[in-house]
Design an enzyme around this catalytic site. Sequence first.
Site, PDB file in Angstrom:
ATOM      1  N   ASP A  66       0.846  -1.196   0.000  1.00 11.26           N
ATOM      2  CA  ASP A  66       0.000   0.000   0.000  1.00 11.26           C
ATOM      3  C   ASP A  66       0.880   1.244   0.000  1.00 11.26           C
ATOM      4  O   ASP A  66       2.036   1.200   0.438  1.00 11.26           O
ATOM      5  CB  ASP A  66      -0.908   0.018   1.237  1.00 11.26           C
ATOM      6  CG  ASP A  66      -2.175   0.841   1.027  1.00 11.26           C
ATOM      7  OD1 ASP A  66      -3.259   0.249   0.895  1.00 11.26           O
ATOM      8  OD2 ASP A  66      -2.074   2.082   0.963  1.00 11.26           O
ATOM      9  N   ASP A 111       3.612   2.400  -4.456  1.00 16.69           N
ATOM     10  CA  ASP A 111       2.740   3.138  -5.370  1.00 16.69           C
ATOM     11  C   ASP A 111       2.584   2.237  -6.593  1.00 16.69           C
ATOM     12  O   ASP A 111       3.553   2.007  -7.323  1.00 16.69           O
ATOM     13  CB  ASP A 111       3.385   4.468  -5.746  1.00 16.69           C
ATOM     14  CG  ASP A 111       2.611   5.244  -6.802  1.00 16.69           C
ATOM     15  OD1 ASP A 111       1.630   4.709  -7.363  1.00 16.69           O
ATOM     16  OD2 ASP A 111       3.000   6.389  -7.092  1.00 16.69           O
ATOM     17  N   VAL A 112       1.375   1.714  -6.815  1.00 13.31           N
ATOM     18  CA  VAL A 112       1.191   0.711  -7.872  1.00 13.31           C
ATOM     19  C   VAL A 112       1.371   1.286  -9.274  1.00 13.31           C
ATOM     20  O   VAL A 112       1.444   0.529 -10.247  1.00 13.31           O
ATOM     21  CB  VAL A 112      -0.189   0.020  -7.774  1.00 13.31           C
ATOM     22  CG1 VAL A 112      -0.286  -0.789  -6.495  1.00 13.31           C
ATOM     23  CG2 VAL A 112      -1.334   1.028  -7.899  1.00 13.31           C
ATOM     24  N   TYR A 160     -14.411   6.028 -13.905  1.00 13.46           N
ATOM     25  CA  TYR A 160     -14.254   4.850 -13.058  1.00 13.46           C
ATOM     26  C   TYR A 160     -14.765   3.607 -13.776  1.00 13.46           C
ATOM     27  O   TYR A 160     -14.116   2.559 -13.771  1.00 13.46           O
ATOM     28  CB  TYR A 160     -15.014   5.078 -11.758  1.00 13.46           C
ATOM     29  CG  TYR A 160     -14.890   3.975 -10.735  1.00 13.46           C
ATOM     30  CD1 TYR A 160     -13.716   3.793 -10.013  1.00 13.46           C
ATOM     31  CD2 TYR A 160     -15.964   3.129 -10.458  1.00 13.46           C
ATOM     32  CE1 TYR A 160     -13.604   2.797  -9.057  1.00 13.46           C
ATOM     33  CE2 TYR A 160     -15.864   2.127  -9.504  1.00 13.46           C
ATOM     34  CZ  TYR A 160     -14.681   1.969  -8.807  1.00 13.46           C
ATOM     35  OH  TYR A 160     -14.572   0.976  -7.867  1.00 13.46           O
ATOM     36  N   LYS A 184     -12.724   0.110 -14.665  1.00 10.18           N
ATOM     37  CA  LYS A 184     -13.143  -1.181 -14.116  1.00 10.18           C
ATOM     38  C   LYS A 184     -13.655  -2.126 -15.205  1.00 10.18           C
ATOM     39  O   LYS A 184     -13.498  -3.350 -15.098  1.00 10.18           O
ATOM     40  CB  LYS A 184     -14.201  -0.971 -13.032  1.00 10.18           C
ATOM     41  CG  LYS A 184     -13.658  -0.275 -11.785  1.00 10.18           C
ATOM     42  CD  LYS A 184     -12.489  -1.033 -11.178  1.00 10.18           C
ATOM     43  CE  LYS A 184     -12.043  -0.458  -9.854  1.00 10.18           C
ATOM     44  NZ  LYS A 184     -10.944  -1.233  -9.232  1.00 10.18           N
ATOM     45  N   THR A 206     -17.165   0.662   3.108  1.00 11.63           N
ATOM     46  CA  THR A 206     -15.734   0.831   3.377  1.00 11.63           C
ATOM     47  C   THR A 206     -15.411   2.324   3.373  1.00 11.63           C
ATOM     48  O   THR A 206     -16.219   3.144   2.932  1.00 11.63           O
ATOM     49  CB  THR A 206     -14.877   0.132   2.307  1.00 11.63           C
ATOM     50  OG1 THR A 206     -15.037   0.817   1.053  1.00 11.63           O
ATOM     51  CG2 THR A 206     -15.258  -1.333   2.150  1.00 11.63           C
TER      52      THR A 206
END
Length: 269
Positions: free
Chosen positions: A38, A64-65, A157, A161, A194
């Site tokens: 993360d 950092d992906v 978004y 996705k 969440t």
Amino acid sequence: MAGQVAGKVALVTGGASGIGQAVAELLAEEGAAVIVSDIDELRGPEVVASIRKAGHEAIFLQQDVTSEPRWADVISDVEKRFGRLDILVSNAGIGIAVPSIVEMSLADWRRQTAINLDGVFLSVKYGLPLMRKSGGGSIIMMSSLAGLRGSATLAGYCATKGSVRLFAKAIAMECASFGDGIRVNSVHPGIIDTPIWGKIPTGAAGNGRNAPIDPEERAKLATPLGYAGQAWDIAAGVLYLASDASRYVTGTELVIDGGMYAGAAARQP
């Protein structure tokens, strides 16, 4: 059934909170050695400390992906420490909502795409070779209900996705053609309670305002079951896809959404 992923090594991106945290905790509880990755250097170590306190194996790697060099370092570190990688959960992601797509800045479009899509691509590019050396495994890509149907304020978004969904299918077919023993599937959460709901920027040109969204209230109106899911609901689905219980499942979607994708159900008095 305890120990469903015993002896396996799992990497969970975005594992410091929300769905990622629940996934990391459940995989560890079921016997996997878990790498929590993360960008959050405060929450990440806390999650790992909690997993270890419960008697399970876990480490934290700051990541950092969107950084390709960091992906190379993370996978190298995993190989040095554990010698293998069996489960890859590409979970890190963000959501940016705007009243209209014409009000979305190119910078926000690119940032969301970099995290949600480029990060998944890089996870596979660098994780797949080690998984092949390990003799197989399971790749689980976190998509969304928004990857299956459109949403008026979440066009960017949805684009990311939806791309993850088809990317998972394509990599599943590649792995099948290689006969490498790696299965690839996508998970599509609906309204899950969440912290991400308090972090969705809204407004013109990424003005940074946070939407006061109550997931429970939204779920009452939008889901046939009438309530929001919890992070552990998604974690349970990920565990299934990570375990040998799903050994004949690849290239498909696991939708966990309280019935939203199926249709609408009017409440009976």
